[in-house]
Design an enzyme around this catalytic site. Structure first.
Site, PDB file in Angstrom:
ATOM      1  N   LYS A   1       5.457   6.618   5.493  1.00 10.17           N
ATOM      2  CA  LYS A   1       6.644   7.188   6.138  1.00 10.17           C
ATOM      3  C   LYS A   1       7.607   7.740   5.073  1.00 10.17           C
ATOM      4  O   LYS A   1       8.077   8.862   5.169  1.00 10.17           O
ATOM      5  CB  LYS A   1       7.342   6.141   7.001  1.00 10.17           C
TER       6      LYS A   1
ATOM      7  N   GLU B   1       2.114   1.909  -4.078  1.00 15.25           N
ATOM      8  CA  GLU B   1       0.732   1.496  -3.826  1.00 15.25           C
ATOM      9  C   GLU B   1      -0.065   2.643  -3.170  1.00 15.25           C
ATOM     10  O   GLU B   1      -1.196   2.942  -3.560  1.00 15.25           O
ATOM     11  CB  GLU B   1       0.683   0.277  -2.892  1.00 15.25           C
TER      12      GLU B   1
ATOM     13  N   GLY C   1       9.036   1.654  10.106  1.00 15.47           N
ATOM     14  CA  GLY C   1       7.663   1.526   9.603  1.00 15.47           C
ATOM     15  C   GLY C   1       6.813   0.552  10.402  1.00 15.47           C
ATOM     16  O   GLY C   1       5.682   0.856  10.794  1.00 15.47           O
ATOM     17  N   ARG C   2       7.351  -0.629  10.689  1.00 17.61           N
ATOM     18  CA  ARG C   2       6.525  -1.646  11.371  1.00 17.61           C
ATOM     19  C   ARG C   2       6.378  -1.384  12.868  1.00 17.61           C
ATOM     20  O   ARG C   2       5.694  -2.125  13.569  1.00 17.61           O
ATOM     21  CB  ARG C   2       7.051  -3.052  11.095  1.00 17.61           C
TER      22      ARG C   2
ATOM     23  N   GLU D   1       9.266  -9.563   8.832  1.00 15.13           N
ATOM     24  CA  GLU D   1      10.066  -8.507   8.194  1.00 15.13           C
ATOM     25  C   GLU D   1      11.276  -8.179   9.075  1.00 15.13           C
ATOM     26  O   GLU D   1      12.337  -7.813   8.589  1.00 15.13           O
ATOM     27  CB  GLU D   1       9.219  -7.243   7.942  1.00 15.13           C
TER      28      GLU D   1
ATOM     29  N   HIS E   1     -12.153 -25.372  12.429  1.00 16.94           N
ATOM     30  CA  HIS E   1     -12.862 -26.108  11.375  1.00 16.94           C
ATOM     31  C   HIS E   1     -12.155 -26.004  10.034  1.00 16.94           C
ATOM     32  O   HIS E   1     -12.718 -26.357   9.010  1.00 16.94           O
ATOM     33  CB  HIS E   1     -14.303 -25.586  11.269  1.00 16.94           C
TER      34      HIS E   1
ATOM     35  N   LYS F   1      10.639  -4.350  -5.804  1.00 16.05           N
ATOM     36  CA  LYS F   1      10.249  -2.979  -6.188  1.00 16.05           C
ATOM     37  C   LYS F   1      11.080  -2.521  -7.383  1.00 16.05           C
ATOM     38  O   LYS F   1      10.567  -1.921  -8.323  1.00 16.05           O
ATOM     39  CB  LYS F   1      10.481  -2.011  -5.016  1.00 16.05           C
TER      40      LYS F   1
HETATM   41  O1  LIG Z   1       5.122   3.868   5.141  1.00 10.68           O
HETATM   42  P1  LIG Z   1       5.795   3.560   3.859  1.00 10.68           P
HETATM   43  O2  LIG Z   1       7.079   4.296   3.684  1.00 10.68           O
HETATM   44  O3  LIG Z   1       4.868   3.782   2.700  1.00 10.68           O
HETATM   45  O4  LIG Z   1       6.201   2.037   3.865  1.00 10.68           O
HETATM   46  C1  LIG Z   1       5.263   1.016   3.961  1.00 10.68           C
HETATM   47  C2  LIG Z   1       5.908  -0.303   4.244  1.00 10.68           C
HETATM   48  O5  LIG Z   1       6.791  -0.645   3.203  1.00 10.68           O
HETATM   49  C3  LIG Z   1       7.960  -1.264   3.728  1.00 10.68           C
HETATM   50  O6  LIG Z   1       8.986  -0.340   3.655  1.00 10.68           O
HETATM   51  C4  LIG Z   1       8.330  -2.482   2.964  1.00 10.68           C
HETATM   52  O7  LIG Z   1       8.338  -2.220   1.606  1.00 10.68           O
HETATM   53  C5  LIG Z   1       7.605  -1.551   5.180  1.00 10.68           C
HETATM   54  O8  LIG Z   1       8.708  -1.713   5.991  1.00 10.68           O
HETATM   55  C6  LIG Z   1       6.753  -0.374   5.491  1.00 10.68           C
HETATM   56  O9  LIG Z   1       6.011  -0.561   6.659  1.00 10.68           O
END
Ligand SMILES: O=P(O)(O)OC[C@H]1O[C@](O)(CO)[C@@H](O)[C@@H]1O
Length: 516
Positions: free
Chosen positions: A202, A208, A268-269, A354, A385, A509
């Protein structure tokens, strides 16, 4: 006027109930009222929720109804569904519900923007599915890899695992972690010549995802043995993107007509319903995705209109608050008796923790009560188990959601295969064992068990909610996810916190950036 819930009269009433119910046990509650399972079961959108094995009664529920009123549940619902900027720390509306046709506000551009965006990525997804969109070498894509993390990964991963036909192409895969091993293992079995990547971020600021996109690009150009010019056209053919920052993504080399945007007002979530769901549309088609949205829409309407005692998200919110703030539970377990729901706990971890893992209220004051418990979970029967021993005989109270689907919705691989029926039976057996202990055994077995030494003692009275889906379809899965979204939202309303920011993930971060 909402404020910290501890200042409300209903909170004081609940505290008094807690004291007067100190010795109440589930076996006693269940024995005292044979209508309890029926009275404490609510249904909506293909989901049945049986909360008769929770340590509550009608008085507690009445006080919670008052608490929801005192914390202005209806007002907050109207604000969210009407598009007010309830994410105050970021001055944003919270409108994922608009993506499934549930926006109630005055801005006619919002539904228009939603359907314009949808038609772009639906058309693209269908063309990838049909093979009309081809790879650099002119072949149909057999595999699509979603590169994203957090909300740009967990929802699509859950849904594709639950609903995708694993035998059909294109197959959909997910890479989230920075650890190169995850990508290496996913790519190991794939042909670079027929693999497409979705760069899903987003913000387009998540390191990453950017690092993994670079690695995927390097994998492609190594396969094609490409020079710089060819690398650019391979990237254009094998990458598409989903982002709110389309300009920046296209700057990385993805052609604009393959950059699908999502509005700023989708968190995002909560973004799986937006273009972040592109991998889902590729896996289950536009029709399946529309059914998913329709199921979520049905749950939205139920949440807005059903009375509290029949309202699935409201009941889950109440049970969670009772267990956390009054009975002292610090954890909440989600056990799915369905391989297809393997990733539900992972998804719910981000959704609930979150959103509601906050220690400051909406006015910036420290909260004086517990908010989000730690959520964990796994699959039945495998977790029986591993960690169920602690759930039955440990010293901590661990409330559970036990989720099941009907046996006929599962696989039968040979005549007389009863595994799916037995799976369902285990969900019931565990729920009974937790609630009743040995009381639920037939008399002959119970007497023999009772004769055993204290190490075999079952404390019982361990609260759990049974959530049963008659069928696991795009529609019921959409409803299930929306149910948990609204549970999370309503808990945030009661706790008087902002469930829609996530400042807690930022410091790490920045520390990383300072060290690099
Ligand atoms: O879609 P993006 O901007 O890469 O963010 C990924 C995730 O990182 C976060 O911002 C947390 O660092 C989440 O809320 C989000 O879902």
């Amino acid at each position: 006027m909402s404020t910290q819930p501890v200042q409300q009269p209903a909170w004081a009433a609940l505290t008094a109930h807690r004291t007067s119910h100190a010795t109440t046990s589930l076996p006693a509650l269940l024995a005292a009222d044979s209508t309890r399972p029926e009275r404490y079961t609510a249904q909506a959108a293909g989901i049945a929720l049986d909360y008769s094995r929770q340590l509550i009664d009608d008085d507690i529920l009445s006080s919670f109804e008052q608490l929801l009123e005192q914390q202005d549940m209806k007002g907050w619902q109207a604000k969210m569904f009407g598009g007010e900027a309830i994410n105050t720390s970021e001055n944003r509306a919270v409108l994922h519900v608009a993506l499934r046709g549930s926006y109630n506000g005055p801005d006619a551009n919002i539904p228009l923007e939603v359907s314009e965006n949808q038609s772009k990525y639906f058309t693209f997804a269908e063309a990838v599915r049909s093979g009309e969109i081809k790879s650099h070498s002119g072949e149909a894509f057999t595999d699509v890899v979603n590169l994203g993390i957090g909300g740009s990964d967990l929802g699509p991963r859950l849904i594709c695992h639950a609903l995708a036909d694993k035998a059909a192409t294109p197959r959909v895969h997910f890479v989230a972690n920075l650890d190169p091993t995850e990508m290496q293992r996913v790519l190991m079995g794939l042909n670079p010549g027929t693999t497409m990547f979705i760069l899903s971020s987003k913000s387009y600021s998540t390191m990453e995802t950017q690092a993994n996109a670079e690695a995927a690009n390097a994998w492609l150009s190594a396969h094609f043995n490409a020079d710089a010019a060819a690398t650019a056209s391979i990237k254009a053919a094998h990458f598409c993107a989903v982002s709110n920052n389309v300009k920046a993504v296209s700057g990385w080399g993805i052609s604009l007509d393959r950059c699908f945007s999502l509005p700023e007002w989708v968190g995002g979530r909560f973004s799986l319903w937006s273009a972040v769901g592109l991998s889902i549309v590729i896996a289950i088609g536009e029709k399946g995705f529309r059914e998913l949205l329709a199921g979520a829409h049905e749950m939205d309407q139920h949440f807005l209109n059903a009375p509290v005692r029949e309202n699935l998200p409201a009941l889950l919110a109440i049970l969670g608050i009772w267990n956390t703030d009054f009975l002292g539970a610090q954890t909440h377990g989600v056990i799915s008796y369905s391989e297809r729901l393997r990733y539900l706990p992972d998804y719910l971890q981000q959704l609930e923790m979150e959103s509601n893992g906050k220690c400051v209220d909406r006015d910036g004051n420290a909260v004086t009560y517990a908010t989000s418990p730690a959520l964990f979970g796994g699959l039945g029967t495998t977790t029986q188990h591993s960690f169920f021993q602690m759930l039955h005989q440990g010293t901590h109270l661990v409330p559970l959601d036990i989720i099941s689907i009907s046996a006929e919705d599962n696989i039968k691989s040979y005549d007389g295969d009863t595994r799916a029926e037995d799976l369902l039976l285990f969900a019931k057996a565990q729920s009974d064992a937790l609630a009743y202990g040995i009381e639920a055994l037939p008399a002959s077995l119970r007497d023999a068990w009772q004769a055993k030494p204290s190490y075999s003692h079952f404390p019982a009275s361990r609260p759990n909610t049974r959530i049963h889906l008659e069928h696991l379809t795009p529609s019921t899965l959409g409803a299930l996810i929306a149910m948990y979204e609204h549970k999370t939202f309503l808990q945030g309303v009661v706790w008087y916190i902002n469930s829609f920011d996530q400042w807690g993930v930022e410091l790490g971060k920045v520390m990383f950036g300072a060290m690099k």
